[in-house]
Design a protein around this motif. Sequence first.
Motif, PDB file in Angstrom:
ATOM      1  N   SER A 139      11.311 -14.383 -27.635  1.00  0.00           N
ATOM      2  CA  SER A 139      10.859 -15.768 -27.760  1.00  0.00           C
ATOM      3  C   SER A 139       9.574 -15.790 -28.576  1.00  0.00           C
ATOM      4  O   SER A 139       8.648 -15.020 -28.304  1.00  0.00           O
ATOM      5  CB  SER A 139      10.607 -16.394 -26.396  1.00  0.00           C
ATOM      6  OG  SER A 139      11.825 -16.679 -25.753  1.00  0.00           O
ATOM      7  N   ILE A 140       9.531 -16.678 -29.552  1.00  0.00           N
ATOM      8  CA  ILE A 140       8.340 -16.868 -30.370  1.00  0.00           C
ATOM      9  C   ILE A 140       7.810 -18.266 -30.076  1.00  0.00           C
ATOM     10  O   ILE A 140       8.503 -19.260 -30.302  1.00  0.00           O
ATOM     11  CB  ILE A 140       8.652 -16.712 -31.871  1.00  0.00           C
ATOM     12  CG1 ILE A 140       9.157 -15.294 -32.142  1.00  0.00           C
ATOM     13  CG2 ILE A 140       7.416 -17.041 -32.703  1.00  0.00           C
ATOM     14  CD1 ILE A 140       9.567 -15.035 -33.567  1.00  0.00           C
ATOM     15  N   SER A 141       6.600 -18.306 -29.558  1.00  0.00           N
ATOM     16  CA  SER A 141       5.981 -19.574 -29.206  1.00  0.00           C
ATOM     17  C   SER A 141       5.232 -20.155 -30.403  1.00  0.00           C
ATOM     18  O   SER A 141       4.567 -19.434 -31.144  1.00  0.00           O
ATOM     19  CB  SER A 141       5.010 -19.382 -28.047  1.00  0.00           C
ATOM     20  OG  SER A 141       4.279 -20.567 -27.826  1.00  0.00           O
ATOM     21  N   LEU A 142       5.318 -21.466 -30.532  1.00  0.00           N
ATOM     22  CA  LEU A 142       4.557 -22.177 -31.552  1.00  0.00           C
ATOM     23  C   LEU A 142       3.255 -22.731 -30.986  1.00  0.00           C
ATOM     24  O   LEU A 142       2.559 -23.506 -31.636  1.00  0.00           O
ATOM     25  CB  LEU A 142       5.392 -23.306 -32.160  1.00  0.00           C
ATOM     26  CG  LEU A 142       6.291 -22.898 -33.326  1.00  0.00           C
ATOM     27  CD1 LEU A 142       7.323 -21.879 -32.919  1.00  0.00           C
ATOM     28  CD2 LEU A 142       6.950 -24.102 -33.931  1.00  0.00           C
ATOM     29  N   ASP A 143       2.913 -22.304 -29.780  1.00  0.00           N
ATOM     30  CA  ASP A 143       1.649 -22.732 -29.184  1.00  0.00           C
ATOM     31  C   ASP A 143       0.472 -22.194 -29.991  1.00  0.00           C
ATOM     32  O   ASP A 143       0.524 -21.072 -30.501  1.00  0.00           O
ATOM     33  CB  ASP A 143       1.533 -22.203 -27.748  1.00  0.00           C
ATOM     34  CG  ASP A 143       2.338 -23.010 -26.771  1.00  0.00           C
ATOM     35  OD1 ASP A 143       1.886 -24.117 -26.430  1.00  0.00           O
ATOM     36  OD2 ASP A 143       3.414 -22.543 -26.363  1.00  0.00           O
ATOM     37  N   GLU A 144      -0.571 -22.991 -30.052  1.00  0.00           N
ATOM     38  CA  GLU A 144      -1.817 -22.556 -30.673  1.00  0.00           C
ATOM     39  C   GLU A 144      -2.876 -22.278 -29.612  1.00  0.00           C
ATOM     40  O   GLU A 144      -3.944 -21.767 -29.926  1.00  0.00           O
ATOM     41  CB  GLU A 144      -2.313 -23.607 -31.666  1.00  0.00           C
ATOM     42  CG  GLU A 144      -1.372 -23.755 -32.859  1.00  0.00           C
ATOM     43  CD  GLU A 144      -1.860 -24.758 -33.880  1.00  0.00           C
ATOM     44  OE1 GLU A 144      -3.069 -24.774 -34.179  1.00  0.00           O
ATOM     45  OE2 GLU A 144      -1.023 -25.513 -34.400  1.00  0.00           O
ATOM     46  N   ASN A 145      -2.572 -22.609 -28.372  1.00  0.00           N
ATOM     47  CA  ASN A 145      -3.486 -22.400 -27.259  1.00  0.00           C
ATOM     48  C   ASN A 145      -2.905 -21.312 -26.360  1.00  0.00           C
ATOM     49  O   ASN A 145      -1.860 -21.507 -25.732  1.00  0.00           O
ATOM     50  CB  ASN A 145      -3.664 -23.722 -26.494  1.00  0.00           C
ATOM     51  CG  ASN A 145      -4.592 -23.580 -25.324  1.00  0.00           C
ATOM     52  OD1 ASN A 145      -4.330 -22.823 -24.393  1.00  0.00           O
ATOM     53  ND2 ASN A 145      -5.686 -24.328 -25.362  1.00  0.00           N
ATOM     54  N   ALA A 146      -3.590 -20.192 -26.287  1.00  0.00           N
ATOM     55  CA  ALA A 146      -3.087 -19.046 -25.518  1.00  0.00           C
ATOM     56  C   ALA A 146      -2.944 -19.373 -24.034  1.00  0.00           C
ATOM     57  O   ALA A 146      -1.981 -18.940 -23.398  1.00  0.00           O
ATOM     58  CB  ALA A 146      -4.000 -17.840 -25.710  1.00  0.00           C
ATOM     59  N   LYS A 147      -3.887 -20.131 -23.484  1.00  0.00           N
ATOM     60  CA  LYS A 147      -3.808 -20.471 -22.055  1.00  0.00           C
ATOM     61  C   LYS A 147      -2.547 -21.264 -21.749  1.00  0.00           C
ATOM     62  O   LYS A 147      -1.853 -20.990 -20.773  1.00  0.00           O
ATOM     63  CB  LYS A 147      -5.031 -21.282 -21.630  1.00  0.00           C
ATOM     64  CG  LYS A 147      -6.222 -20.479 -21.251  1.00  0.00           C
ATOM     65  CD  LYS A 147      -7.294 -21.397 -20.688  1.00  0.00           C
ATOM     66  CE  LYS A 147      -8.428 -20.597 -20.106  1.00  0.00           C
ATOM     67  NZ  LYS A 147      -9.477 -21.474 -19.569  1.00  0.00           N
TER      68      LYS A 147
END
Length: 160
Positions: free
Chosen positions: A86-94
């Motif tokens: 899975s590759i997340s497009l989140d920019e916030n690690a938390k």
Amino acid sequence: MLFRSIPFLFLIFFQLQAFSQPHLQIPASDFRLPNQKGDSISLVSLRGKVVILDFWASWCAPCRVANKNLVKSYPRWKAKGVEIISISLDENAKSWLAAVKKDRLTWIQLNEMKGWRSSVTTNWQINKIPASFLIDQEGNVIGRDLEGAELENAINHLIR
């Protein structure tokens, strides 16, 4: 001018339609991204396994629903030698790590922390999420956005 673009649009339409068909074998573009611990993981390192490449984000409600389906199927697939990346497009690690924990995602999780500007989203032409690709043991993309019985059948065909 319009008539000149019609063959081009026709070609694009049929390429997109064909891309989603499981009989194709398009070489998968390799990448190297960090996981939650900062270790670098590449797609080619899983050569020899069937891989589901999944693009998602913690803020994407349909992605979170799709995660529930993957969580249910993953133990069965893993026993057959299938892996999920899975590759997340989140920019916030938390936010990303909280969603991984809450959704109980036990497979490989990667994130470049660049959101839609990630090199992988560009190379893989991701313009919506959730998005997924089924990759065979030789590293070829054989399906895109397969779900349910269609995904199960494609996986079963590959692991025979």
